[in-house]
Design an enzyme around this catalytic site. Structure first.
Site, mmCIF file in Angstrom:
data_model
loop_
_atom_site.group_PDB
_atom_site.id
_atom_site.type_symbol
_atom_site.label_atom_id
_atom_site.label_comp_id
_atom_site.label_asym_id
_atom_site.label_seq_id
_atom_site.Cartn_x
_atom_site.Cartn_y
_atom_site.Cartn_z
ATOM 1 C CG ASN A 272 -1.301 0.924 1.378
ATOM 2 O OD1 ASN A 272 -1.708 1.846 -0.366
ATOM 3 N ND2 ASN A 272 -1.987 1.141 2.470
ATOM 4 C CE LYS B 168 -0.060 2.722 4.640
ATOM 5 N NZ LYS B 168 0.011 2.803 6.038
ATOM 6 C CG HIS C 248 -5.498 1.558 4.830
ATOM 7 N ND1 HIS C 248 -4.841 2.157 6.063
ATOM 8 C CD2 HIS C 248 -4.522 0.690 4.746
ATOM 9 C CE1 HIS C 248 -3.951 2.297 6.381
ATOM 10 N NE2 HIS C 248 -3.574 1.560 5.563
ATOM 11 C CD GLU D 244 -2.629 5.674 7.095
ATOM 12 O OE1 GLU D 244 -3.225 4.992 5.776
ATOM 13 O OE2 GLU D 244 -1.527 4.765 7.686
ATOM 14 C CD GLU E 207 -3.184 -2.347 7.627
ATOM 15 O OE1 GLU E 207 -2.243 -3.226 6.555
ATOM 16 O OE2 GLU E 207 -3.701 -1.881 7.397
ATOM 17 N N GLY F 48 2.493 1.926 10.653
ATOM 18 C CA GLY F 48 3.569 2.893 10.959
ATOM 19 C C GLY F 48 4.134 3.575 11.774
ATOM 20 C CB SER G 129 5.236 -1.369 12.082
ATOM 21 O OG SER G 129 5.316 -1.290 12.340
#
Ligand code: PGA
Length: 252
Positions: free
Chosen positions: A9, A11, A95, A97, A167, A173, A213
């Site tokens: 991904n 992003k 996702h 985010e 996730e 991250g 991660s």
């Protein structure tokens, strides 16, 4: 045996020239030996180029999001047809985010999942709990709700094109990874929840990716767990060498 998937991904990273460089590097490095499915998800404006650059390789190009309507007055949005016309048939939905920064709720994601199903697209559907929810021991409940609310109105056949990505938000991250045991525990739970609704054969075939991660140094151990069928990779997908090392970890 479920074939592993390693998906990157990207992003909001990589301009067009950078996209070209990274895909060229990946083409030189990656040899899946047909043991791993490799997916990359660059940003929308670079998808056409990415598809062309990846042609003839083992790399599938995916989108990071899409709208649930076929077309309409939705400024700034991208439809399934727009993606499919440029040969993008895989999309990441839900996702964390998108959920956190763009207010995507389970209700919206349900519509997006229906759209992906109607259009015959592969849906990499993300679920995962926040740190506070894990601390309160609510992680199973949260993930179960995310699955039920967004996916469980779909018929069983929809699951042929659904991949779940677990996730944990606290691991994205942050450099903090769920332990392989924590990942396995949740993946096994997800498979049980799907089994309870759709039966064992659907659950047994379902690919469940871990994301958060994942790096060359921890991928192998995470991927070795029986219910972990690969990974959704953020930061480490932006370097060809690292991403390839994670793909290699998916082979065994
Ligand atoms: P990360 O991101 O690998 O950089 O933690 C994973 C993701 O957001 O899919």
């Amino acid at each position: 045996m479920r074939k592993k998937i390693v998906a990157g991904n990207w992003k909001m990273h990589k301009t067009l020239p950078e996209t070209e460089v990274l895909i060229k590097e990946l083409r030189e490095l990656v040899d899946t030996e047909n043991k791993v499915s490799v997916i990359i998800a660059p940003t929308f404006v670079n998808l056409t180029s990415a598809v062309n650059l990846a042609k003839g390789s083992d790399i599938t190009v995916a989108a990071q999001n899409m709208h649930f309507e076929d077309a309409g007055a939705y400024t700034g949005e991208i439809s399934a047809d727009m993606l499919q016309v440029i040969e993008v048939n895989t999309v990441i939905l839900g996702h964390s985010e998108r959920r956190a920064y763009f207010c995507e709720t389970d209700d919206i994601l349900k519509l997006k999942a229906i759209q992906a199903y109607k259009k015959g697209m592969t849906n990499i559907f993300c679920v995962g709990e926040k740190l506070a929810e894990r601390k309160e021991n609510k992680h199973f409940e949260i993930v179960e709700k995310q699955l039920i609310n967004a996916l469980f109105t779909l018929p069983a056949e929809a699951f042929e094109k659904i991949v779940i990505a677990y996730e944990p938000v606290w691991a994205i991250g942050t450099g903090e990874t769920a332990s392989p045991e924590q990942a396995q525990e949740m993946h096994q739970f997800i498979r049980k929840v799907v089994e309870a609704q759709y039966g064992k054969s659907v659950a047994d075939k379902l690919r469940i990716l871990y994301g958060g991660s994942v790096k060359p140094g921890n991928a192998k151990e995470i991927f070795s767990k029986p219910d972990v069928d690969g990974g959704l990779i953020g930061g480490a997908a932006l370097q060809a060498k690292d991403f390839n090392a994670i793909i290699e970890a998916g082979k065994s």
